[in-house]
Design a protein around this motif. Structure first.
Motif, PDB file in Angstrom:
ATOM      1  N   TRP A  55       0.857  -1.180   0.000  1.00 43.55           N
ATOM      2  CA  TRP A  55       0.000   0.000   0.000  1.00 43.55           C
ATOM      3  C   TRP A  55       0.895   1.234   0.000  1.00 43.55           C
ATOM      4  O   TRP A  55       1.813   1.337   0.796  1.00 43.55           O
ATOM      5  CB  TRP A  55      -0.914   0.004   1.216  1.00 43.55           C
ATOM      6  N   ILE A  56       0.627   2.167  -0.928  1.00 40.03           N
ATOM      7  CA  ILE A  56       1.472   3.340  -1.110  1.00 40.03           C
ATOM      8  C   ILE A  56       0.639   4.605  -0.918  1.00 40.03           C
ATOM      9  O   ILE A  56      -0.492   4.698  -1.420  1.00 40.03           O
ATOM     10  CB  ILE A  56       2.093   3.358  -2.533  1.00 40.03           C
ATOM     11  N   ARG A  57       1.200   5.554  -0.184  1.00 38.43           N
ATOM     12  CA  ARG A  57       0.561   6.845  -0.020  1.00 38.43           C
ATOM     13  C   ARG A  57       1.002   7.802  -1.128  1.00 38.43           C
ATOM     14  O   ARG A  57       2.091   7.677  -1.674  1.00 38.43           O
ATOM     15  CB  ARG A  57       0.931   7.446   1.335  1.00 38.43           C
ATOM     16  N   ARG A  58       0.147   8.734  -1.448  1.00 39.08           N
ATOM     17  CA  ARG A  58       0.460   9.740  -2.459  1.00 39.08           C
ATOM     18  C   ARG A  58       1.773  10.448  -2.121  1.00 39.08           C
ATOM     19  O   ARG A  58       1.988  10.878  -0.986  1.00 39.08           O
ATOM     20  CB  ARG A  58      -0.670  10.759  -2.543  1.00 39.08           C
ATOM     21  N   GLY A  59       2.666  10.535  -3.118  1.00 34.34           N
ATOM     22  CA  GLY A  59       3.953  11.211  -2.935  1.00 34.34           C
ATOM     23  C   GLY A  59       5.053  10.307  -2.426  1.00 34.34           C
ATOM     24  O   GLY A  59       6.230  10.691  -2.455  1.00 34.34           O
ATOM     25  N   GLY A 110       1.401  -0.958 -11.435  1.00 36.92           N
ATOM     26  CA  GLY A 110       0.154  -0.217 -11.342  1.00 36.92           C
ATOM     27  C   GLY A 110      -0.089   0.265  -9.925  1.00 36.92           C
ATOM     28  O   GLY A 110       0.242  -0.434  -8.954  1.00 36.92           O
ATOM     29  N   ILE A 111      -0.645   1.471  -9.795  1.00 35.37           N
ATOM     30  CA  ILE A 111      -0.941   2.040  -8.483  1.00 35.37           C
ATOM     31  C   ILE A 111      -2.401   2.475  -8.481  1.00 35.37           C
ATOM     32  O   ILE A 111      -2.819   3.269  -9.328  1.00 35.37           O
ATOM     33  CB  ILE A 111      -0.032   3.246  -8.169  1.00 35.37           C
ATOM     34  N   GLY A 161      -2.793   4.190  -3.110  1.00 36.32           N
ATOM     35  CA  GLY A 161      -3.237   3.033  -3.869  1.00 36.32           C
ATOM     36  C   GLY A 161      -2.501   1.754  -3.554  1.00 36.32           C
ATOM     37  O   GLY A 161      -1.407   1.754  -2.980  1.00 36.32           O
ATOM     38  N   LEU A 162      -3.130   0.656  -3.937  1.00 37.54           N
ATOM     39  CA  LEU A 162      -2.491  -0.646  -3.893  1.00 37.54           C
ATOM     40  C   LEU A 162      -1.519  -0.766  -5.062  1.00 37.54           C
ATOM     41  O   LEU A 162      -1.723  -0.181  -6.122  1.00 37.54           O
ATOM     42  CB  LEU A 162      -3.547  -1.748  -3.987  1.00 37.54           C
ATOM     43  N   VAL A 163      -0.471  -1.558  -4.874  1.00 42.64           N
ATOM     44  CA  VAL A 163       0.533  -1.768  -5.908  1.00 42.64           C
ATOM     45  C   VAL A 163       0.274  -3.115  -6.576  1.00 42.64           C
ATOM     46  O   VAL A 163       0.057  -4.128  -5.909  1.00 42.64           O
ATOM     47  CB  VAL A 163       1.957  -1.727  -5.320  1.00 42.64           C
ATOM     48  N   SER A 164       0.287  -3.101  -7.892  1.00 43.71           N
ATOM     49  CA  SER A 164       0.148  -4.322  -8.676  1.00 43.71           C
ATOM     50  C   SER A 164       1.219  -4.344  -9.759  1.00 43.71           C
ATOM     51  O   SER A 164       1.723  -3.291 -10.169  1.00 43.71           O
ATOM     52  CB  SER A 164      -1.232  -4.412  -9.342  1.00 43.71           C
ATOM     53  N   VAL A 165       1.550  -5.544 -10.218  1.00 44.64           N
ATOM     54  CA  VAL A 165       2.454  -5.718 -11.345  1.00 44.64           C
ATOM     55  C   VAL A 165       1.624  -6.168 -12.538  1.00 44.64           C
ATOM     56  O   VAL A 165       0.723  -7.007 -12.396  1.00 44.64           O
ATOM     57  CB  VAL A 165       3.561  -6.737 -11.019  1.00 44.64           C
ATOM     58  N   GLY A 200       9.335  -1.004  -0.352  1.00 48.43           N
ATOM     59  CA  GLY A 200       8.790   0.256   0.128  1.00 48.43           C
ATOM     60  C   GLY A 200       7.308   0.179   0.389  1.00 48.43           C
ATOM     61  O   GLY A 200       6.658  -0.847   0.157  1.00 48.43           O
ATOM     62  N   GLY A 201       6.772   1.311   0.852  1.00 45.69           N
ATOM     63  CA  GLY A 201       5.365   1.351   1.175  1.00 45.69           C
ATOM     64  C   GLY A 201       5.040   0.533   2.411  1.00 45.69           C
ATOM     65  O   GLY A 201       5.909   0.217   3.237  1.00 45.69           O
ATOM     66  N   TYR A 202       3.777   0.164   2.548  1.00 49.62           N
ATOM     67  CA  TYR A 202       3.303  -0.594   3.695  1.00 49.62           C
ATOM     68  C   TYR A 202       2.812  -1.967   3.241  1.00 49.62           C
ATOM     69  O   TYR A 202       2.169  -2.083   2.203  1.00 49.62           O
ATOM     70  CB  TYR A 202       2.153   0.149   4.386  1.00 49.62           C
TER      71      TYR A 202
END
Length: 614
Positions: free
Chosen positions: A239-243, A260-261, A296-300, A315-317
């Protein structure tokens, strides 16, 4: 006077005795001349599923490897209970004491495969023994004294994923479970893709995401003829936060990957409830640094047919991620407790994946999914989703399983509909506004319990050949969405819920045949037309009909779903189905009748089949 409804013992069977021929309506199948078998060129296998102590489902699958039509006769012992033929419109069953013989009425054409289904009733879980076809033993059937039992399973022939290490702290080294099908069903597409079903390994600091040469889900949709495409997304459990900036490491040889985000739909408290979709960024071999444009969630994503390798996302959570057959429930519960920065949890099966909003923060009376799944058997829940998709794949003839069906749980639908589920290319949405009615997570295995889930999946796999236009020229998208669910429901309850709609059929039949109009019936009753053909000629009947309408047509010809279905249905059944369609008020135009008349007459009134368990 109210007409009576005689019960028939029509069952399920595939097609035989057909060859290709060109007509003014395009390339169709016509009856082939049966040739006497000169060599025992047949092979057979048996699959059984014990539904309960009273009902065992059994299916013999026979294949003709020769270049000539072959008569089919299987003999076997019935150790306990009574055996019932589910396909006596196309086969006969005889018994002498405990020895039974099952034979096709017509020879099996060269290169064809056919299913011959039976019920074993009141056998207390017993299975058939000493099975043979033309003196050759049947695979999956054995005598008790040879140390092997008959093969059992869910009817799919698919091995369950093995148990790997716990996800928490497992950086690498877990073997990816395969997803191969041990028994291809007639009408299935390329099953080699199933070997590429792979899963991410999520840890606190990074995720390893395997990619395989699957191609694009849209291309598979076009090949399989499904109504909608499955998903290109491979969940990364981040899970990634904006920025925020994160890193994606791409191995050499992986040239076409993207990251993808985002997520499908709008969510309360996330991106101001805007539907941001999936923002894609191209990747290259080596280290890629990406800045998130929104939460957003991260996808490949990798839609190539050549790339194969494992990407690492750092990175991210971390997102709590449960993989059916892989993740220990206690480890997943620790993830839910420790990985609290992500507003989502993710569920992954062999054929399904889900992005699940953990809770509705603004409206606590709506979906509180983390509470719903507390103590829930997630292996069983995801396994049922997988099974619904497997049945739809076989029923509609869409056999590729490597692209998953993707579930999303937006706070509300972006299209403004009031339904419980929405099906789109690439994803199915279950809105939190309809938490309990859609029963995504808490529904049981019955049709009422999972109705909206099954309908939404059915819309993905539905084929054009069953989407007929009504009297106003509008395409009927409702009638056939639940057809594959009927196969599942018969496993669960031993009966078909369409059989409860006989009152409406009786009322419809009060009209003379020539005054009946199929479109006057409601969608549920209209579904019985397709299901009676399935009962008579096999669970793969619709798949075979659909396959015969996916090829090219002759110059000047046009597709018409109803006319195409009528022609192909007769081709697959090997019978003149004109009286069947007439009984249901379905017009068979004069120019079609000579083509149907080339087939033998329909001897069994399959339109009177109102009993799924014969």
């Amino acid at each position: 006077m109210t007409p009576s409804l005689p019960r028939s013992s029509a069952g399920r069977l595939g097609a035989s005795g057909l060859v290709l021929a060109s007509t003014v309506f395009g390339t169709v199948l016509v009856p082939a001349t049966a040739n006497a078998a000169t060599d025992p060129a047949l092979s057979a296998s048996l699959q059984t599923t014990t539904l309960n102590d009273a009902v065992t489902e059994a299916t013999f699958t026979v294949e003709n490897h020769s270049e000539a039509s072959q008569p089919v006769s299987i003999t076997f012992d019935v150790p306990a209970g009574s055996v019932h033929n589910r396909a006596d419109t196309r086969s006969s069953l005889s018994a002498d004491g405990g020895r039974a013989t099952l034979a096709l009425h017509l020879p099996l054409s060269a290169g064809e495969r056919v299913d011959m289904p039976l019920w074993l009733l009141n056998g207390a879980g017993a299975r058939f023994e000493h099975c043979s076809i033309e003196g050759v033993p049947v695979t999956g059937c054995s005598a008790p004294d040879d140390g092997e039992g008959a093969r059992t399973g869910t009817g799919t022939g698919t091995d369950e994923p093995g148990t790997g290490p716990e996800q928490t702290g497992a950086d690498s080294g877990n073997e990816q479970p395969g997803a191969g099908s041990g028994s291809q069903q007639p009408g299935d597409a390329d099953h080699d893709a199933a070997a590429h079903v792979q899963y991410p390994t999520v840890t606190h600091g990074h995720t390893d995401v395997p990619v395989a040469p699957l191609g694009a889900a849209a291309d598979v949709q076009s090949q399989d003829g499904t109504q909608l495409a499955r998903s290109d997304l491979r969940q990364a459990g981040r899970w990634i936060r904006r920025g925020q900036t994160f890193v994606v490491e791409v191995p050499d040889g992986v040239e076409h990957a993207q990251v993808g985000i985002g997520q499908y739909g709008g969510y309360s408290g996330i991106n101001d409830c805007h539907d941001v979709g999936i923002r894609r960024f191209d990747l290259h071999p080596g280290t890629n640094t990406v800045t998130a444009p929104h939460d957003g969630l991260v996808s490949v994503i990798d839609t190539s047919t050549t790339d194969e390798g494992t990407l690492t996302v750092r990175g991210g959570y971390p997102v709590p991620t449960f993989i059916a057959g892989e993740t220990d429930r206690a480890a997943f519960d620790r993830q839910l407790q420790d990985w609290s920065q992500s507003p989502f949890l993710q569920l992954i099966g062999e054929r399904v994946q889900a992005d699940v909003l953990r809770s509705e923060t603004r409206y606590p009376t709506f979906d509180q999914n983390e509470e719903i799944i507390a103590g829930l058997d997630l292996d069983a829940k995801i396994g049922r989703w997988d099974d619904v998709i497997r049945v739809n794949e076989r029923f509609w003839g869409a056999g590729r399983a490597a692209h998953r069906v993707h579930f999303a749980t937006p706070s509300r639908f972006t299209t403004g509909t009031s339904g419980y589920a929405e099906s789109h290319d690439g994803w199915i949405g279950f809105s939190t506004d309809h938490a309990k009615p859609h029963h995504l997570l808490d529904g049981d295995s019955t049709m009422p319990g999972e109705r909206h889930v099954r309908q939404a999946i059915g819309r993905v796999f539905q084929q054009d050949v069953t989407r007929w236009k009504d009297a106003s020229g509008r395409i009927d998208a409702l009638t056939s969405v639940d057809l594959a669910s009927l196969v599942i429901e018969e496993r669960v309850n031993g009966r078909n819920w369409l059989d409860s709609w006989t009152d409406q059929v009786l009322q419809f039949r009060e009209k003379p045949v020539e005054q009946r109009e199929y479109s006057d019936l409601n969608p549920t009753v209209r579904s019985l037309v397709f299901d009676q053909l399935r009962r008579a000629y096999g669970d793969d009947f619709i798949a075979k009909v659909a396959a015969r309408n996916q090829g090219p047509v002759l110059p000047g010809s046009q597709r018409d779903a109803r006319r195409d279905f009528i022609l192909a249905a007769a081709n697959v059944a090997g019978r003149d189905l004109t009286p069947f369609f007439e009984q249901w008020g379905i017009t068979v135009e004069p120019d079609l009748r000579p083509h149907l008349a080339e087939y033998p007459a329909l001897e069994t009134p399959i339109w009177d089949d109102f009993d799924a368990l014969h």
